[in-house]
Design an enzyme around this catalytic site. Structure first.
Site, PDB file in Angstrom:
ATOM      1  N   LYS A 278     -70.948  20.186  26.655  1.00  0.00           N
ATOM      2  CA  LYS A 278     -70.473  20.824  25.368  1.00  0.00           C
ATOM      3  C   LYS A 278     -71.389  22.122  24.923  1.00  0.00           C
ATOM      4  O   LYS A 278     -71.113  23.110  25.852  1.00  0.00           O
ATOM      5  CB  LYS A 278     -70.400  20.089  24.444  1.00  0.00           C
ATOM      6  CG  LYS A 278     -69.189  18.956  24.662  1.00  0.00           C
ATOM      7  CD  LYS A 278     -68.729  18.221  23.820  1.00  0.00           C
ATOM      8  CE  LYS A 278     -67.461  17.213  24.081  1.00  0.00           C
ATOM      9  NZ  LYS A 278     -67.592  16.021  24.282  1.00  0.00           N
TER      10      LYS A 278
ATOM     11  N   ASP B 184     -76.236   9.250  26.851  1.00  0.00           N
ATOM     12  CA  ASP B 184     -75.263  10.453  27.219  1.00  0.00           C
ATOM     13  C   ASP B 184     -75.253  11.400  25.806  1.00  0.00           C
ATOM     14  O   ASP B 184     -74.770  10.939  24.780  1.00  0.00           O
ATOM     15  CB  ASP B 184     -73.952   9.620  27.164  1.00  0.00           C
ATOM     16  CG  ASP B 184     -72.686  10.849  27.433  1.00  0.00           C
ATOM     17  OD1 ASP B 184     -73.035  11.929  27.334  1.00  0.00           O
ATOM     18  OD2 ASP B 184     -71.388  10.327  27.462  1.00  0.00           O
TER      19      ASP B 184
ATOM     20  N   TYR C 266     -67.837   7.207  24.254  1.00  0.00           N
ATOM     21  CA  TYR C 266     -66.808   7.738  25.229  1.00  0.00           C
ATOM     22  C   TYR C 266     -67.870   8.301  26.454  1.00  0.00           C
ATOM     23  O   TYR C 266     -68.742   8.933  25.580  1.00  0.00           O
ATOM     24  CB  TYR C 266     -65.925   8.631  24.605  1.00  0.00           C
ATOM     25  CG  TYR C 266     -64.973   9.557  25.505  1.00  0.00           C
ATOM     26  CD1 TYR C 266     -64.154   8.845  26.258  1.00  0.00           C
ATOM     27  CD2 TYR C 266     -65.426  10.890  25.837  1.00  0.00           C
ATOM     28  CE1 TYR C 266     -63.576   9.804  27.333  1.00  0.00           C
ATOM     29  CE2 TYR C 266     -64.590  11.727  26.694  1.00  0.00           C
ATOM     30  CZ  TYR C 266     -63.449  11.122  27.302  1.00  0.00           C
ATOM     31  OH  TYR C 266     -63.094  11.936  28.355  1.00  0.00           O
TER      32      TYR C 266
END
Ligand SMILES: *Cc1c(COP(=O)(O)O)cnc(C)c1O
Length: 456
Positions: free
Chosen positions: A292, A264, A169
Protein backbone atom coordinates in the site's frame (compact mmCIF):
# COMPACT_ATOMS: atom_id res chain seq x y z
CA UNK A 1 -10.45 31.15 3.93
CA UNK A 2 -11.13 32.60 7.38
CA UNK A 3 -14.61 33.60 6.24
CA UNK A 4 -15.18 30.06 5.05
CA UNK A 5 -13.94 28.61 8.34
CA UNK A 6 -16.20 30.87 10.37
CA UNK A 7 -19.24 29.73 8.48
CA UNK A 8 -18.69 26.14 9.36
CA UNK A 9 -18.95 24.45 12.66
CA UNK A 10 -16.03 24.41 15.12
CA UNK A 11 -16.81 22.75 18.44
CA UNK A 12 -19.73 22.21 20.86
CA UNK A 13 -21.10 19.16 19.14
CA UNK A 14 -24.05 18.96 21.53
CA UNK A 15 -25.41 22.31 20.36
CA UNK A 16 -26.00 21.20 16.79
CA UNK A 17 -29.69 21.02 15.92
CA UNK A 18 -30.93 17.59 14.87
CA UNK A 19 -31.18 17.46 11.11
CA UNK A 20 -32.85 14.40 9.66
CA UNK A 21 -33.74 15.47 6.16
CA UNK A 22 -32.59 13.01 3.53
CA UNK A 23 -30.89 14.52 0.53
CA UNK A 24 -31.89 13.46 -2.97
CA UNK A 25 -29.65 10.77 -4.45
CA UNK A 26 -26.75 12.04 -6.52
CA UNK A 27 -26.88 11.35 -10.22
CA UNK A 28 -25.18 8.08 -11.15
CA UNK A 29 -26.18 8.00 -14.79
CA UNK A 30 -22.69 7.79 -16.24
CA UNK A 31 -21.38 5.48 -13.55
CA UNK A 32 -24.37 3.20 -14.08
CA UNK A 33 -23.73 3.11 -17.83
CA UNK A 34 -20.06 2.30 -17.28
CA UNK A 35 -21.06 -0.40 -14.82
CA UNK A 36 -23.41 -1.98 -17.38
CA UNK A 37 -20.45 -2.18 -19.74
CA UNK A 38 -17.93 -3.38 -17.16
CA UNK A 39 -20.22 -6.23 -16.15
CA UNK A 40 -19.74 -7.64 -19.64
CA UNK A 41 -15.99 -7.63 -19.23
CA UNK A 42 -15.32 -8.47 -15.58
CA UNK A 43 -16.93 -10.76 -13.01
CA UNK A 44 -19.22 -8.48 -11.03
CA UNK A 45 -18.04 -5.63 -13.25
CA UNK A 46 -14.92 -5.08 -11.14
CA UNK A 47 -11.29 -6.10 -10.81
CA UNK A 48 -11.40 -6.49 -7.05
CA UNK A 49 -14.56 -7.65 -5.28
CA UNK A 50 -14.84 -4.99 -2.57
CA UNK A 51 -15.30 -2.31 -5.23
CA UNK A 52 -18.63 -3.83 -6.24
CA UNK A 53 -20.92 -2.00 -3.75
CA UNK A 54 -22.47 -5.37 -2.80
CA UNK A 55 -23.00 -4.31 0.79
CA UNK A 56 -24.12 -0.71 0.20
CA UNK A 57 -26.79 1.02 -1.89
CA UNK A 58 -26.55 1.70 -5.59
CA UNK A 59 -24.11 0.88 -8.35
CA UNK A 60 -20.36 1.42 -7.96
CA UNK A 61 -19.13 4.91 -8.68
CA UNK A 62 -16.61 5.10 -11.49
CA UNK A 63 -13.92 7.58 -10.57
CA UNK A 64 -12.51 9.90 -13.21
CA UNK A 65 -9.95 11.87 -11.23
CA UNK A 66 -8.57 12.73 -7.84
CA UNK A 67 -6.78 15.73 -6.41
CA UNK A 68 -5.71 16.29 -2.80
CA UNK A 69 -8.46 14.95 -0.56
CA UNK A 70 -11.04 15.00 -3.38
CA UNK A 71 -12.24 12.54 -5.99
CA UNK A 72 -14.72 13.11 -8.81
CA UNK A 73 -16.90 10.39 -10.31
CA UNK A 74 -17.96 10.00 -13.93
CA UNK A 75 -21.05 12.17 -13.28
CA UNK A 76 -18.84 14.99 -11.93
CA UNK A 77 -19.97 14.48 -8.35
CA UNK A 78 -17.22 15.63 -6.01
CA UNK A 79 -16.38 13.78 -2.79
CA UNK A 80 -14.05 14.24 0.14
CA UNK A 81 -12.37 10.84 0.02
CA UNK A 82 -11.56 8.71 3.09
CA UNK A 83 -10.94 5.47 1.17
CA UNK A 84 -7.59 6.67 -0.18
CA UNK A 85 -7.38 3.76 -2.63
CA UNK A 86 -7.74 1.54 0.47
CA UNK A 87 -4.79 3.12 2.25
CA UNK A 88 -1.88 3.91 -0.07
CA UNK A 89 -2.67 7.59 -0.58
CA UNK A 90 -1.43 8.99 2.72
CA UNK A 91 -0.40 12.17 0.87
CA UNK A 92 -3.73 12.46 -0.92
CA UNK A 93 -4.54 12.13 -4.61
CA UNK A 94 -2.32 13.29 -7.44
CA UNK A 95 0.44 14.63 -5.19
CA UNK A 96 2.73 16.92 -7.20
CA UNK A 97 6.02 15.50 -5.86
CA UNK A 98 5.01 11.93 -6.67
CA UNK A 99 3.63 12.81 -10.09
CA UNK A 100 6.76 14.77 -11.01
CA UNK A 101 9.18 12.07 -9.82
CA UNK A 102 7.26 9.38 -11.70
CA UNK A 103 7.13 11.50 -14.87
CA UNK A 104 10.87 12.17 -14.63
CA UNK A 105 11.78 8.50 -14.23
CA UNK A 106 9.42 7.45 -17.03
CA UNK A 107 11.39 9.54 -19.53
CA UNK A 108 14.04 6.81 -19.35
CA UNK A 109 11.82 3.81 -19.95
CA UNK A 110 9.55 1.79 -17.73
CA UNK A 111 11.16 -1.54 -16.95
CA UNK A 112 14.41 -3.34 -17.63
CA UNK A 113 14.34 -6.61 -15.72
CA UNK A 114 17.77 -5.57 -14.48
CA UNK A 115 18.74 -3.71 -11.30
CA UNK A 116 18.46 0.08 -11.15
CA UNK A 117 19.80 2.67 -8.71
CA UNK A 118 16.21 3.55 -7.78
CA UNK A 119 15.79 0.24 -5.93
CA UNK A 120 18.83 1.08 -3.80
CA UNK A 121 17.43 4.53 -3.16
CA UNK A 122 14.06 3.29 -1.87
CA UNK A 123 15.71 0.48 0.12
CA UNK A 124 18.06 2.96 1.77
CA UNK A 125 15.18 5.25 2.72
CA UNK A 126 13.45 2.30 4.38
CA UNK A 127 16.34 0.47 6.02
CA UNK A 128 18.04 3.60 7.39
CA UNK A 129 14.82 4.70 9.08
CA UNK A 130 13.58 1.33 10.30
CA UNK A 131 14.91 -0.73 13.20
CA UNK A 132 13.08 -3.89 12.16
CA UNK A 133 14.58 -4.82 8.80
CA UNK A 134 18.19 -5.25 7.67
CA UNK A 135 17.53 -6.68 4.23
CA UNK A 136 14.44 -6.51 2.08
CA UNK A 137 12.91 -7.76 -1.16
CA UNK A 138 10.46 -5.75 -3.25
CA UNK A 139 7.39 -7.40 -4.79
CA UNK A 140 4.50 -5.96 -6.79
CA UNK A 141 1.68 -6.38 -4.27
CA UNK A 142 0.92 -6.98 -0.62
CA UNK A 143 -0.36 -10.46 -1.40
CA UNK A 144 2.97 -11.44 -2.94
CA UNK A 145 4.91 -9.97 -0.04
CA UNK A 146 2.94 -11.97 2.52
CA UNK A 147 2.93 -15.16 0.45
CA UNK A 148 6.72 -14.90 0.16
CA UNK A 149 7.16 -14.13 3.86
CA UNK A 150 5.28 -17.34 4.69
CA UNK A 151 7.47 -19.37 2.34
CA UNK A 152 10.56 -17.78 3.88
CA UNK A 153 9.39 -18.71 7.39
CA UNK A 154 8.76 -22.28 6.27
CA UNK A 155 12.09 -22.51 4.48
CA UNK A 156 13.97 -21.00 7.42
CA UNK A 157 12.40 -23.19 10.11
CA UNK A 158 11.93 -26.36 8.08
CA UNK A 159 8.35 -26.50 9.40
CA UNK A 160 5.07 -26.41 7.50
CA UNK A 161 2.28 -25.15 9.74
CA UNK A 162 1.33 -21.53 10.17
CA UNK A 163 -1.06 -19.82 12.56
CA UNK A 164 -3.28 -16.92 11.57
CA UNK A 165 -6.07 -15.04 13.33
CA UNK A 166 -9.75 -14.81 12.54
CA UNK A 167 -10.41 -11.21 11.49
CA UNK A 168 -7.01 -10.62 9.88
CA UNK A 169 -6.64 -10.37 6.11
CA UNK A 170 -3.33 -11.15 4.48
CA UNK A 171 -4.05 -11.02 0.77
CA UNK A 172 -5.44 -13.77 -1.43
CA UNK A 173 -2.77 -16.48 -1.48
CA UNK A 174 -3.96 -20.06 -0.90
CA UNK A 175 -2.48 -20.60 2.57
CA UNK A 176 -4.18 -17.48 3.89
CA UNK A 177 -7.69 -17.80 2.47
CA UNK A 178 -8.55 -19.89 5.45
CA UNK A 179 -11.06 -19.27 8.21
CA UNK A 180 -11.57 -20.83 11.61
CA UNK A 181 -13.30 -24.18 11.85
CA UNK A 182 -15.40 -24.98 14.88
CA UNK A 183 -13.66 -25.41 18.21
CA UNK A 184 -10.99 -23.42 19.98
CA UNK A 185 -8.04 -24.79 18.06
CA UNK A 186 -8.80 -26.46 14.76
CA UNK A 187 -7.43 -26.75 11.30
CA UNK A 188 -8.78 -24.01 9.15
CA UNK A 189 -11.45 -24.32 6.52
CA UNK A 190 -10.93 -22.72 3.17
CA UNK A 191 -12.68 -19.37 2.82
CA UNK A 192 -12.61 -19.50 -0.98
CA UNK A 193 -13.52 -22.14 -3.50
CA UNK A 194 -10.45 -23.42 -5.28
CA UNK A 195 -8.16 -23.59 -2.26
CA UNK A 196 -7.10 -27.22 -1.77
CA UNK A 197 -8.09 -28.72 1.56
CA UNK A 198 -4.51 -29.86 2.04
CA UNK A 199 -3.41 -26.19 2.08
CA UNK A 200 -5.99 -25.28 4.68
CA UNK A 201 -4.73 -28.12 6.86
CA UNK A 202 -1.38 -26.39 7.18
CA UNK A 203 -3.03 -23.20 8.43
CA UNK A 204 -4.38 -23.06 11.96
CA UNK A 205 -6.83 -20.24 12.65
CA UNK A 206 -7.57 -18.93 16.14
CA UNK A 207 -9.34 -15.89 17.57
CA UNK A 208 -7.51 -12.67 18.38
CA UNK A 209 -6.84 -11.62 21.95
CA UNK A 210 -7.00 -15.19 23.26
CA UNK A 211 -3.93 -16.35 25.17
CA UNK A 212 -5.48 -19.72 26.00
CA UNK A 213 -5.97 -20.62 22.35
CA UNK A 214 -2.44 -19.52 21.55
CA UNK A 215 -1.00 -21.63 24.35
CA UNK A 216 -3.06 -24.62 23.27
CA UNK A 217 -1.90 -24.29 19.65
CA UNK A 218 1.71 -24.46 20.68
CA UNK A 219 1.07 -27.46 22.92
CA UNK A 220 -0.84 -29.32 20.26
CA UNK A 221 1.56 -28.56 17.40
CA UNK A 222 4.86 -28.48 19.23
CA UNK A 223 7.83 -27.99 16.88
CA UNK A 224 5.59 -27.87 13.82
CA UNK A 225 4.71 -24.16 13.59
CA UNK A 226 6.87 -22.18 11.19
CA UNK A 227 5.22 -18.83 11.78
CA UNK A 228 2.43 -16.92 13.40
CA UNK A 229 1.16 -14.10 11.22
CA UNK A 230 -0.82 -11.15 12.52
CA UNK A 231 -1.72 -7.75 11.12
CA UNK A 232 0.35 -5.22 13.04
CA UNK A 233 -2.92 -3.64 14.08
CA UNK A 234 -5.79 -5.65 12.57
CA UNK A 235 -7.60 -3.22 10.24
CA UNK A 236 -9.31 -5.33 7.60
CA UNK A 237 -12.33 -6.50 9.58
CA UNK A 238 -13.13 -3.45 11.58
CA UNK A 239 -10.27 -2.02 13.61
CA UNK A 240 -9.40 -4.63 16.22
CA UNK A 241 -6.81 -2.91 18.37
CA UNK A 242 -4.97 -5.49 20.48
CA UNK A 243 -3.51 -4.88 23.92
CA UNK A 244 0.25 -4.50 23.90
CA UNK A 245 0.44 -7.12 26.58
CA UNK A 246 -1.19 -9.68 24.27
CA UNK A 247 1.26 -8.95 21.46
CA UNK A 248 4.10 -9.29 23.96
CA UNK A 249 2.70 -12.67 24.96
CA UNK A 250 2.58 -13.63 21.29
CA UNK A 251 6.17 -12.49 20.79
CA UNK A 252 7.31 -14.51 23.78
CA UNK A 253 5.54 -17.74 22.89
CA UNK A 254 6.92 -17.60 19.32
CA UNK A 255 10.48 -17.10 20.57
CA UNK A 256 10.16 -19.94 23.07
CA UNK A 257 9.00 -22.31 20.35
CA UNK A 258 11.40 -21.34 17.58
CA UNK A 259 8.48 -19.97 15.58
CA UNK A 260 8.87 -16.81 13.52
CA UNK A 261 6.52 -13.92 14.23
CA UNK A 262 5.37 -12.15 11.06
CA UNK A 263 3.83 -8.68 11.30
CA UNK A 264 1.76 -8.06 8.20
CA UNK A 265 2.06 -4.29 8.04
CA UNK A 266 0.59 -3.80 4.58
CA UNK A 267 -1.86 -1.28 6.08
CA UNK A 268 -0.05 -0.16 9.23
CA UNK A 269 3.43 0.18 7.70
CA UNK A 270 4.20 3.88 7.10
CA UNK A 271 0.65 4.62 8.34
CA UNK A 272 0.71 4.59 12.14
CA UNK A 273 4.28 5.88 11.90
CA UNK A 274 7.25 5.41 9.60
CA UNK A 275 8.13 2.14 11.33
CA UNK A 276 4.56 0.94 11.54
CA UNK A 277 2.96 -1.13 14.27
CA UNK A 278 6.25 -2.71 15.35
CA UNK A 279 7.39 0.68 16.64
CA UNK A 280 3.89 1.52 17.88
CA UNK A 281 4.06 -1.49 20.20
CA UNK A 282 7.84 -1.51 20.62
CA UNK A 283 7.85 -5.18 19.67
CA UNK A 284 10.26 -6.71 17.16
CA UNK A 285 8.78 -9.16 14.65
CA UNK A 286 11.03 -11.66 12.82
CA UNK A 287 9.64 -10.83 9.39
CA UNK A 288 7.67 -7.79 8.36
CA UNK A 289 5.60 -7.16 5.23
CA UNK A 290 4.68 -3.81 3.69
CA UNK A 291 2.50 -2.74 0.79
CA UNK A 292 0.00 0.00 0.00
CA UNK A 293 1.72 3.26 1.14
CA UNK A 294 5.19 1.99 0.17
CA UNK A 295 4.28 2.37 -3.52
CA UNK A 296 2.62 5.77 -3.22
CA UNK A 297 -0.28 4.58 -5.42
CA UNK A 298 1.69 2.29 -7.73
CA UNK A 299 2.01 -1.49 -7.20
CA UNK A 300 4.75 -2.21 -4.65
CA UNK A 301 5.02 -4.69 -1.81
CA UNK A 302 7.98 -5.61 0.33
CA UNK A 303 9.08 -8.12 2.91
CA UNK A 304 12.10 -7.80 5.13
CA UNK A 305 13.87 -9.29 8.11
CA UNK A 306 17.34 -9.63 9.61
CA UNK A 307 20.18 -10.22 7.15
CA UNK A 308 20.45 -13.73 8.56
CA UNK A 309 16.83 -14.66 7.83
CA UNK A 310 16.82 -12.88 4.45
CA UNK A 311 19.95 -14.87 3.57
CA UNK A 312 17.60 -17.79 2.92
CA UNK A 313 16.02 -16.04 -0.07
CA UNK A 314 17.30 -16.98 -3.52
CA UNK A 315 19.81 -16.42 -5.02
CA UNK A 316 21.61 -16.35 -1.62
CA UNK A 317 19.51 -19.17 -0.19
CA UNK A 318 17.14 -21.94 -1.10
CA UNK A 319 13.76 -20.16 -0.79
CA UNK A 320 12.71 -19.23 -4.30
CA UNK A 321 10.88 -15.98 -4.98
CA UNK A 322 10.98 -13.73 -8.03
CA UNK A 323 9.12 -11.08 -10.02
CA UNK A 324 9.33 -9.75 -13.58
CA UNK A 325 8.32 -6.24 -12.53
CA UNK A 326 9.63 -6.35 -8.92
CA UNK A 327 11.47 -3.14 -8.07
CA UNK A 328 10.01 -1.57 -11.19
CA UNK A 329 11.63 1.86 -11.65
CA UNK A 330 8.37 3.79 -12.08
CA UNK A 331 6.88 2.21 -8.96
CA UNK A 332 10.14 2.79 -7.06
CA UNK A 333 9.98 6.46 -8.05
CA UNK A 334 6.51 6.80 -6.53
CA UNK A 335 7.73 5.05 -3.38
CA UNK A 336 10.80 7.27 -3.08
CA UNK A 337 8.78 10.48 -3.50
CA UNK A 338 6.21 9.29 -0.94
CA UNK A 339 8.59 8.02 1.71
CA UNK A 340 10.74 11.13 1.37
CA UNK A 341 7.74 13.21 2.47
CA UNK A 342 6.87 10.78 5.26
CA UNK A 343 10.39 10.78 6.67
CA UNK A 344 10.27 14.55 7.25
CA UNK A 345 10.23 15.47 10.90
CA UNK A 346 6.76 16.09 12.32
CA UNK A 347 4.86 14.46 9.47
CA UNK A 348 3.09 11.82 11.58
CA UNK A 349 2.64 14.10 14.56
CA UNK A 350 0.72 16.61 12.44
CA UNK A 351 -1.29 14.02 10.52
CA UNK A 352 -2.25 12.02 13.61
CA UNK A 353 -3.20 15.14 15.59
CA UNK A 354 -5.45 16.33 12.77
CA UNK A 355 -7.06 12.91 12.41
CA UNK A 356 -7.58 12.50 16.15
CA UNK A 357 -9.27 15.88 16.41
CA UNK A 358 -11.59 14.84 13.58
CA UNK A 359 -12.62 11.49 15.08
CA UNK A 360 -12.90 12.81 18.64
CA UNK A 361 -15.33 15.45 17.48
CA UNK A 362 -17.46 12.82 15.72
CA UNK A 363 -17.44 10.67 18.85
CA UNK A 364 -18.44 13.64 21.02
CA UNK A 365 -21.34 14.35 18.67
CA UNK A 366 -22.58 10.73 18.70
CA UNK A 367 -22.17 10.42 22.46
CA UNK A 368 -24.01 13.70 23.12
CA UNK A 369 -26.96 12.28 21.18
CA UNK A 370 -26.70 8.84 22.80
CA UNK A 371 -26.27 7.16 19.45
CA UNK A 372 -25.13 3.56 19.51
CA UNK A 373 -22.06 4.47 17.53
CA UNK A 374 -18.37 4.28 18.27
CA UNK A 375 -15.34 5.47 16.34
CA UNK A 376 -12.31 3.26 16.84
CA UNK A 377 -9.08 4.86 15.82
CA UNK A 378 -5.32 4.68 15.76
CA UNK A 379 -3.15 7.38 14.18
CA UNK A 380 -4.88 8.43 10.96
CA UNK A 381 -6.96 5.22 10.68
CA UNK A 382 -10.56 5.19 11.84
CA UNK A 383 -13.46 2.75 11.86
CA UNK A 384 -17.12 3.66 12.29
CA UNK A 385 -18.92 0.98 14.30
CA UNK A 386 -22.63 0.93 15.08
CA UNK A 387 -21.90 -0.96 18.24
CA UNK A 388 -22.23 -0.10 21.90
CA UNK A 389 -18.89 -1.39 23.17
CA UNK A 390 -15.80 0.48 24.29
CA UNK A 391 -13.44 -2.21 23.06
CA UNK A 392 -13.68 -4.52 20.10
CA UNK A 393 -10.77 -6.91 19.81
CA UNK A 394 -12.11 -9.95 18.01
CA UNK A 395 -14.01 -10.50 14.77
CA UNK A 396 -16.75 -12.22 16.78
CA UNK A 397 -17.50 -9.00 18.67
CA UNK A 398 -18.81 -7.34 15.50
CA UNK A 399 -22.55 -7.70 15.13
CA UNK A 400 -23.30 -8.31 11.42
CA UNK A 401 -26.73 -6.68 11.90
CA UNK A 402 -24.98 -3.36 12.63
CA UNK A 403 -23.94 -3.25 8.96
CA UNK A 404 -27.51 -2.27 8.00
CA UNK A 405 -26.88 1.07 9.68
CA UNK A 406 -23.60 1.47 7.85
CA UNK A 407 -25.45 1.01 4.57
CA UNK A 408 -27.64 4.02 5.32
CA UNK A 409 -24.68 6.05 6.52
CA UNK A 410 -22.79 5.27 3.33
CA UNK A 411 -25.66 6.42 1.10
CA UNK A 412 -26.30 9.58 3.13
CA UNK A 413 -22.60 10.43 3.02
CA UNK A 414 -22.30 9.94 -0.74
CA UNK A 415 -25.29 12.25 -1.13
CA UNK A 416 -23.45 14.81 1.02
CA UNK A 417 -20.13 14.59 -0.82
CA UNK A 418 -18.20 12.23 1.44
CA UNK A 419 -16.77 8.95 0.13
CA UNK A 420 -16.13 5.99 2.42
CA UNK A 421 -15.09 2.53 1.23
CA UNK A 422 -18.27 0.59 0.37
CA UNK A 423 -18.25 -1.79 3.36
CA UNK A 424 -18.84 -1.29 7.06
CA UNK A 425 -16.00 -3.69 7.85
CA UNK A 426 -13.46 -1.39 6.21
CA UNK A 427 -11.52 1.35 7.93
CA UNK A 428 -11.16 4.92 6.66
CA UNK A 429 -8.02 7.00 6.31
CA UNK A 430 -7.26 10.66 6.88
CA UNK A 431 -4.49 11.90 4.58
CA UNK A 432 -2.09 14.81 4.80
CA UNK A 433 -4.16 16.44 2.04
CA UNK A 434 -7.30 16.74 4.17
CA UNK A 435 -7.31 20.39 5.24
CA UNK A 436 -9.02 21.53 8.41
CA UNK A 437 -11.76 23.12 6.33
CA UNK A 438 -12.50 19.91 4.45
CA UNK A 439 -12.46 17.91 7.67
CA UNK A 440 -14.97 20.36 9.17
CA UNK A 441 -17.18 19.97 6.09
CA UNK A 442 -16.87 16.19 6.24
CA UNK A 443 -17.78 16.26 9.94
CA UNK A 444 -20.90 18.28 9.20
CA UNK A 445 -21.94 15.73 6.59
CA UNK A 446 -21.24 12.88 9.01
CA UNK A 447 -23.31 14.56 11.75
CA UNK A 448 -26.29 14.94 9.41
CA UNK A 449 -25.90 11.43 8.06
CA UNK A 450 -25.83 10.01 11.60
CA UNK A 451 -28.98 11.93 12.47
CA UNK A 452 -30.68 10.34 9.45
CA UNK A 453 -29.35 6.86 10.35
CA UNK A 454 -30.69 7.09 13.89
CA UNK A 455 -33.97 8.81 13.01
CA UNK A 456 -35.35 5.48 11.81
C1 LIG B 1 -4.21 -4.99 1.45
C2 LIG B 1 -3.59 -6.01 2.32
C3 LIG B 1 -2.91 -7.13 1.80
C4 LIG B 1 -2.92 -7.45 0.32
O1 LIG B 1 -2.28 -6.49 -0.43
P1 LIG B 1 -2.61 -6.39 -2.01
O2 LIG B 1 -1.68 -5.33 -2.50
O3 LIG B 1 -4.05 -6.03 -2.10
O4 LIG B 1 -2.31 -7.72 -2.58
C5 LIG B 1 -2.27 -7.97 2.68
N1 LIG B 1 -2.27 -7.74 3.99
C6 LIG B 1 -2.89 -6.68 4.52
C7 LIG B 1 -2.82 -6.44 6.01
C8 LIG B 1 -3.60 -5.79 3.72
O5 LIG B 1 -4.25 -4.77 4.26
Amino acid sequence: MLEQLKKIFTGNEDEIPVNTHTKPDISREKSAALYEKSKKYFPGGVNSPVRAFKSVYGTPLFIQKGDGCFIWDADDNQFIDFCASWGPLILGHNHAKIREKVAEVMQNGMSFGAPTALENELAELIIKNNRFVEKIRFTSSGTEAVMSAIRLARGYTGRDKIVKFEGCYHGHSDSLLVKAGSGLVTFGETSSAGVPKAFAEETIVIGLNDKTALTQVFEQFKDQIAAVIIEGIPANNGLLIQDKEYIEFLREICSTNGTLLIFDEVITGFRVGFEGAAAYYGITPDIVTYGKIIGGGLPVGMYGASAEIMGHISPDGGVYQAGTLSGNPVAMAAGIATLTELSKSGFYKDLNAKAQEFVESIQRFASARNYKFKVFTVGSVFWFAFIDKDKIQTAEDIDPASMEKFKVLHRELLNRGVYLGPSGYEVGFVSAAHSKIELEKAKRAIFEALDVVFAK
